[in-house]
Structure formats: C-alpha cells, structure tokens
Scaffold this active site. Structure first.
Site, short mmCIF file in Angstrom:
data_model
loop_
_atom_site.label_atom_id
_atom_site.label_comp_id
_atom_site.label_asym_id
_atom_site.label_seq_id
_atom_site.Cartn_x
_atom_site.Cartn_y
_atom_site.Cartn_z
N CYS A 11 0.82 -1.21 0.00
CA CYS A 11 0.00 0.00 0.00
C CYS A 11 0.86 1.26 0.00
CB CYS A 11 -0.93 0.07 1.19
SG CYS A 11 -2.22 -1.17 1.20
N ARG A 35 6.25 -0.51 -4.30
CA ARG A 35 5.86 -1.17 -3.06
C ARG A 35 4.97 -2.37 -3.31
NH1 ARG A 35 6.70 2.21 1.39
NH2 ARG A 35 5.09 1.18 2.59
N TRP A 44 -2.67 -2.92 -1.81
CA TRP A 44 -2.26 -4.33 -1.89
C TRP A 44 -3.29 -5.08 -1.07
CZ3 TRP A 44 -0.59 -8.42 1.21
CH2 TRP A 44 0.14 -9.43 0.56
N ASN A 48 -3.26 1.95 5.15
CA ASN A 48 -2.30 0.86 4.99
C ASN A 48 -2.26 0.10 6.31
OD1 ASN A 48 -0.14 -0.83 4.44
ND2 ASN A 48 1.41 0.78 4.65
N GLY A 49 -2.35 -1.22 6.26
CA GLY A 49 -2.31 -2.01 7.48
C GLY A 49 -3.56 -2.86 7.61
N GLU A 89 19.39 -17.73 -1.77
CA GLU A 89 19.08 -16.42 -2.31
C GLU A 89 18.83 -16.51 -3.83
OE1 GLU A 89 18.10 -13.74 -1.19
OE2 GLU A 89 18.55 -12.22 -2.68
N LYS A 129 15.27 -15.52 -5.61
CA LYS A 129 15.18 -14.55 -6.71
C LYS A 129 14.42 -15.15 -7.88
CE LYS A 129 16.17 -11.31 -5.24
NZ LYS A 129 16.62 -11.25 -3.92
N GLU A 181 10.62 -15.53 -7.09
CA GLU A 181 9.83 -14.29 -7.05
C GLU A 181 9.75 -13.60 -8.40
OE1 GLU A 181 13.10 -11.50 -4.68
OE2 GLU A 181 10.99 -11.09 -4.38
N HIS A 209 20.33 -36.65 1.28
CA HIS A 209 19.37 -36.97 2.33
C HIS A 209 17.93 -36.74 1.85
CE1 HIS A 209 22.64 -37.52 5.14
NE2 HIS A 209 23.16 -36.39 4.69
N LYS A 263 7.04 -4.62 -1.88
CA LYS A 263 8.41 -4.31 -1.51
C LYS A 263 8.57 -4.29 0.00
CE LYS A 263 12.65 -2.99 -2.17
NZ LYS A 263 13.58 -4.09 -2.52
O1 M6R Z 1 12.63 -4.69 3.90
P1 M6R Z 1 13.13 -6.01 4.40
O2 M6R Z 1 14.59 -6.21 4.16
O3 M6R Z 1 12.77 -6.26 5.84
O4 M6R Z 1 12.35 -7.09 3.55
C1 M6R Z 1 12.47 -8.46 3.82
C2 M6R Z 1 11.90 -9.29 2.70
O5 M6R Z 1 10.54 -9.02 2.53
C3 M6R Z 1 12.63 -9.03 1.37
O6 M6R Z 1 13.99 -9.24 1.48
C4 M6R Z 1 12.06 -9.95 0.27
O7 M6R Z 1 12.35 -11.28 0.57
C5 M6R Z 1 12.63 -9.54 -1.11
N1 M6R Z 1 11.57 -9.23 -2.02
C6 M6R Z 1 13.42 -10.61 -1.76
O8 M6R Z 1 13.95 -10.18 -2.98
#
Ligand code: M6R
Length: 616
Positions: free
Chosen positions: A2, A27, A75, A101-102, A485, A489, A492, A508, A611
C-alpha cells in the site's frame, strides 16, 4: 505494501498525488485511487489494476482542479482487488475520504456496530469503517478533523496508517500512524504525507518522522503532530540524503538492472567512513558501548526473505571472528516459539525497508525480554531503527525493484563490520587480522564491478533455460545462503519452481528430484577457503551430473578442478571464502531478472509481492 500520498499546497494536487503514487508503485499494489476536495465537495476516482487504469479513468472522467488531495495504491488484504475495494473509501454522506495501509483487526465488530446504526457498507474492506466513523464523529469535535481522527484511532486495534480529507474542512489533510509507515514532507507553502520519502522527494528533501500512535494535521503552512490523546508529540526532522534521480531508472530498462549495476558503489558507500586512519573500526554511530558488546553471550539475527539470507552469511563470519554463538531465525517464527533471549543477547534485526512487520514484532518481543537490539537498515527514519537500541545503516540508496539486490550485498557488508568490531572489542582477532579483512573488504567494490561482466553470459543462459520446469541451487558454507538467495530470486521473478539446498543435504532427500536436463546451479567455495569443503562440493557436482542434471557452476577464476564437470562455467573473481557471497550472488540476480524478462514478466513488480511487507 500500500502506497499513501497526501498533499496540501498551491500546486495541482492531482498531479502531485499521481506522481507520488507512481514513485511508490514499487511497493506492490493491485488497485489505485485518488480523492480531491474542490469548491466544498469531495470527488474520488478509483480503479482495480495498475495506475495506468486509474489514469485512463481520470482521462474519461476528469477531477476538478484542486490544491488538496490524497492517493493510494492498495495491496489487497480484506476483500479482492476490485474497484469497490480500492481506496479511498467514502462515508455515506460523501464528505470524508479515507485511505489506509495495514489491518484493522477489530473491523468486523466495528462493521457490525455501524450496520446496527443503519450505515450501509459498500466494500469488503476493513478500511471503510474508518470513513463512516469519522463522518459520525466530526460534528461532535467542532469540525476538527484531527480530533475526530484521534477519537476514531482510539477505537481501532491493529496496524494502520490512515489519511483523510473532508470537504467541510477543505484546507486540511489528516494522517494517523500505528505500526505502519507514514512520513511528512515539509515544503515551502506546501506539505506532504507519504508512506515513504520517494513519493515527495521531487518536491522536498525535508522529512519529519512520525512516531507510534501519532496524528498529524497538515495545512499548507503548518504541520501539527499530537499523540492519540491530543498531547503535542515530539518529532524528528531530517534531510533525505539522496535526490529524485536516485529513485529513477537512469537509462536502465528496469530498476532491478540499475540496482544490480549500482552494487559496487553501494558496497563502497557502506564501508565508507567506518575505518579510521589507523585501521580501527569506528562504529560509534551504532550507539552500543564496548562494555555492552563485551557482555554479550549470544547473537540472534532476525530477518525475512533476502535479509534472512544475509543473516545466514553473517553467522559464518560472526562465529568465526568473534567466537560468540549466533542463531539466525526467520522473524515470522521467532516470537511464537518462546525463544531464549535475555539481557546478554544481542539481537540483530536486518531489514532494507525498516518497516517489515514480522521483523518489527520480533524485535519488539526481544526488547521486552531485555535483549539489546541492533538494526541493520537501509531506510533512515523507518520504524525498526527508530525502535532499536542501536543502528548501523547500509548506504545502498533507494532500492525500488521488489527483488532485493544491493540491499543484500550491503547487509552482508554491514554485518561483517559489526562482527569485526565485536572481534576488535573482545580481542578475539589480532589487529593485523582485522586489518587484513578490512583490506579485503575494501577490494570488494572492484570485484563486484568485475563480476558484472558476467551479465551477458547469464542473460544468454536464461534464454536457454527459460522453459525449464525447475532449477535447483546448491552450495556449501556461505555458498549455501547464496544458493537459497538465488532460488528465492528465481521464484519471485520467474514464478518457477526453484530450491536452494546445502549441497551436503542432497543425498538426504532432494537428490530424488534430479532428472535428465534439470538445471542445477552450484556455488563453489574458493579452494583457498578450505580444501575439504571445496573437494566435497566437487564431488557433489559429479553426483548431480551422474544423474543427468545440467550443471551450471559458479567458481572463482583459476579453480580448474570444476572444469570437467561443468556444463556451463561462470567465473567470479577470487576472494576470501567468507566474502565470496558478495560476488557469487550477482550472476544469480542477473539470471533471475533475465528469466523473468524472457518469460515476459514484470521484473520490477512481480505478481503478488510487495516491496515492504507491512502486515504480519
Ligand atoms: O525490507 P526487508 O529487508 O525487511 O524485507 C524483507 C523481505 O521481505 C525481502 O527481502 C524480500 O524477501 C525480497 N523481495 C526478496 O527479494
């Protein structure tokens, strides 16, 4: 999650608000809307989908000229992403518009009470109740919208940023904040409210932080902040250190491409000024005394997503350099399992945005147990550093693409600086050894720059592999979090099955996933970092290849042992084992972005994601 914008001043509010919403698009959202007050009446337009849909609606059905307005990108949480559920929500009398927002946790109860008083609710959202409550309350406050907001806020539970305008109070925008982010922009004859400074940075760099449970009344010439009881509240003003161009694409096709390319500078900026002329680490800004650092008997890192992976890398370095035990925990799990933390625990909360609700709640819990909390954060003035005992900022600059890139590298650098500082204070490393690591760290911007040369190679690989059903990532030592990681990536951005494993765990269970042609990306630790670990992963590469997998091997220059088993070999600059994530992650970021583009997805705003995740 949001985006909120509010404006009062002399400019055309609609264009300021829509421009602000565009800057908050990163965001993540699924509908958008605006409201303006003009000639004593309130008008709103809202639409499901991207901002472009709202803009076409505004083209077909324009809003009147106005110098006061609010805007929102939603959102969805309560109710799907429809036109009716989009914000602003308006009271039955059509006089007050609210954006939020929230999550208002007691909304069902409030909804039932409103219905019993004959109010008709037109959306499925939790937000709409606030519009009706404000309309009911305002007359009893002598038409004081800020006072009405305070009264309403005292009835709400949950997390909320609320912003409202009322057509009978045509020169005021009111905002309220509990847990969700809201920042004020102080202009000259104009003022702004927004979820983050990106929304108003083109107009002013003067920002005012709002604290927990505060209400702000914004007029063109004044900003008045109180708590929910109406008492004047202290505020902190600061200058934003970057300008509008930092949050623009600057000639790159996507924000993510720009942010990947900015990584050498981000790493250099995060190191800058933190080592004195004698090679001593200077982290006074952190606000933790040497005595406090000497007393720690455990470090617990809490974070989510990419930041959690940075925390995993940190564990290897921190334990190696300081001999202090370190646990790394997903913030969303931490406080629900009765963790053992106390006054001698240092909790390190890592967050790019500084607003991630899971991390915020976990760190609040840790502080309640008496632990000291150190925030590693990229966003000045955000909630997590504000509520922490200490903070070390990463200086990555604004990260706009939803997929985190430069934040990851700078979080690793910041945790390394903290670890070395603790080693310096506790004398678990000699000054000469600390100096050597600091020198190696200062070489990293150049090495990250070099690894960007793999970009075209990774794009070509993505093109070849774009129709794969799945991609596996394996690594050992700090290569394990890098593998996680890389997989995150790809999930997502390319919306495909991807998993990261510790290479030793393959046999395992996960080895059963292997089949002919399945791409397996292997992050190979430097041979110099430990011959056994290196030998073991070379065996793992052979194991997966023997089962038909297509091996894509990321290994340092000169590591020839992997050549016979690599279907594709990606070279990264040689560096010490603990520092390798700073180079090995970069090709994986490029690969994921290229897979996303090859599949025709939105690289910067992948579906369903936000975001800044400001709900639990
Ligand atoms: O703002 P933050 O670092 O706390 O966010 C944490 C995660 O939401 C963030 O790293 C998310 O996993 C990313 N979109 C990954 O690319």
């Amino acid at each position: 999650m949001c985006g909120i914008v509010g404006y009062v001043g002399e400019k055309q509010a609609l264009s300021v608000v829509v421009d602000g919403l565009r800057r908050l698009e990163y965001r993540g959202y699924d509908s958008a809307g605006v409201a303006v007050v003009s000639d004593g009446s309130l008008e709103t337009r809202k639409k499901a989908g991207k901002l472009a849909n709202l803009e076409s609606l505004l083209g077909e059905d324009p809003l009147p000229q106005s110098t006061i307005g609010i805007g929102h990108t939603r959102w969805a949480t309560h109710g799907g992403p429809t036109d009716a559920n989009a914000h602003p929500h308006v009271s039955e009398d059509g006089k007050v518009a609210v954006i939020h927002n929230g999550i208002i946790e007691n909304f069902a109860e409030l909804r039932a009470e409103l219905s019993s008083r004959g109010v008709t609710l037109r959306s499925e959202t939790d937000t709409e109740v606030v519009a009706h409550l404000l309309a009911e309350t305002l007359p009893s406050t002598n038409m004081n919208l800020a006072e009405a907001m305070r009264i309403v806020c005292r009835q709400l539970s949950g997390a909320f940023t609320l912003v409202a305008v009322h057509c009978d109070v045509p020169d005021v925008v009111v905002g309220a904040r509990r847990n969700s982010p809201l920042v004020v922009g102080r202009g000259d004859g104009e003022n702004f409210l927004a979820s983050d400074v990106a929304a108003f940075i083109a107009h002013t760099r003067h920002a005012v932080e709002l604290g927990q449970d505060q209400v702000v009344e914004l007029r063109s010439e004044s900003i008045t902040v109180t708590d929910f009881d109406g008492q004047p509240a202290p505020t902190v003003e600061y200058e934003v250190t970057w300008d509008a161009s930092a949050a623009e694409k600057g000639g790159y096709e996507t924000f993510m491409a720009k942010e990947i390319a900015e990584q050498p500078k981000a790493v250099a900026d995060t190191l800058l000024g933190r080592v004195d002329a004698q090679g001593q680490l200077k982290l006074d800004e952190m606000r933790l005394s040497e005595e406090q650092l000497r007393e720690i008997d455990k470090v617990v890192v809490i974070a989510c997503g990419t930041a959690y992976h940075a925390g995993m890398v940190a564990k290897y370095a921190l334990e190696h350099w300081t001999r202090v035990p370190c646990e790394v925990e997903l913030a969303s799990e931490f406080r629900y399992r009765d963790p053992v933390v106390g006054p001698r625990t240092l909790v390190v909360a890592i967050s790019q945005s500084g607003e991630t609700m899971d991390t915020l709640m976990a760190m609040r819990y840790a502080r309640e147990q008496g632990a000291k909390v150190l925030a590693i954060c990229n966003t000045q003035g955000s909630t997590i550093p504000r509520e922490s005992d200490a903070v070390l900022y990463t200086h990555a600059g604004p990260e706009v693409a939803v997929a985190s890139t430069k934040a990851f590298l700078t979080q690793i650098v910041a945790t390394f600086l903290v670890s070395l500082y603790v080693a310096q204070v506790r004398q678990t490393m000699s000054q000469a050894d600390i100096d050597a690591v600091v020198r190696e760290l200062s070489d990293m911007p150049g090495k990250v720059d070099l690894v960007l040369d793999t970009t075209e190679e990774m794009k070509a690989l993505a093109d070849e592999l774009k129709d794969s059903r799945s991609v596996l990532f394996i690594g050992r030592h700090v290569g394990f979090p890098v593998a996680l990681e890389g997989a995150l990536k790809l999930k997502e951005l390319a919306y495909m099955h991807a998993e990261g494993f510790a290479a030793g765990e393959l046999k395992h269970g996960p080895i059963a996933l292997l089949e002919d042609g399945l791409p397996v990306i292997v992050v190979v630790p430097p041979p110099g970092g430990g011959a056994i670990v290196h030998e073991k992963i070379v065996s793992n590469i052979q194991e997966v290849r023997a089962r038909g997998a297509r091996t894509i091997v990321i290994a340092e220059e000169g590591d020839d042992a992997v050549i016979p088993y690599a279907d594709h070999l990606i070279r990264v600059p040689a560096c010490p084992a603990l520092l390798q994530p700073l180079v090995a992650t970069v090709p994986l970021q490029v690969f994921a972005a290229a897979m996303s583009a090859a599949k025709g997805h939105d690289v910067d705003q992948p579906r369903n994601l936000a975001k800044s995740v400001t709900v639990e």
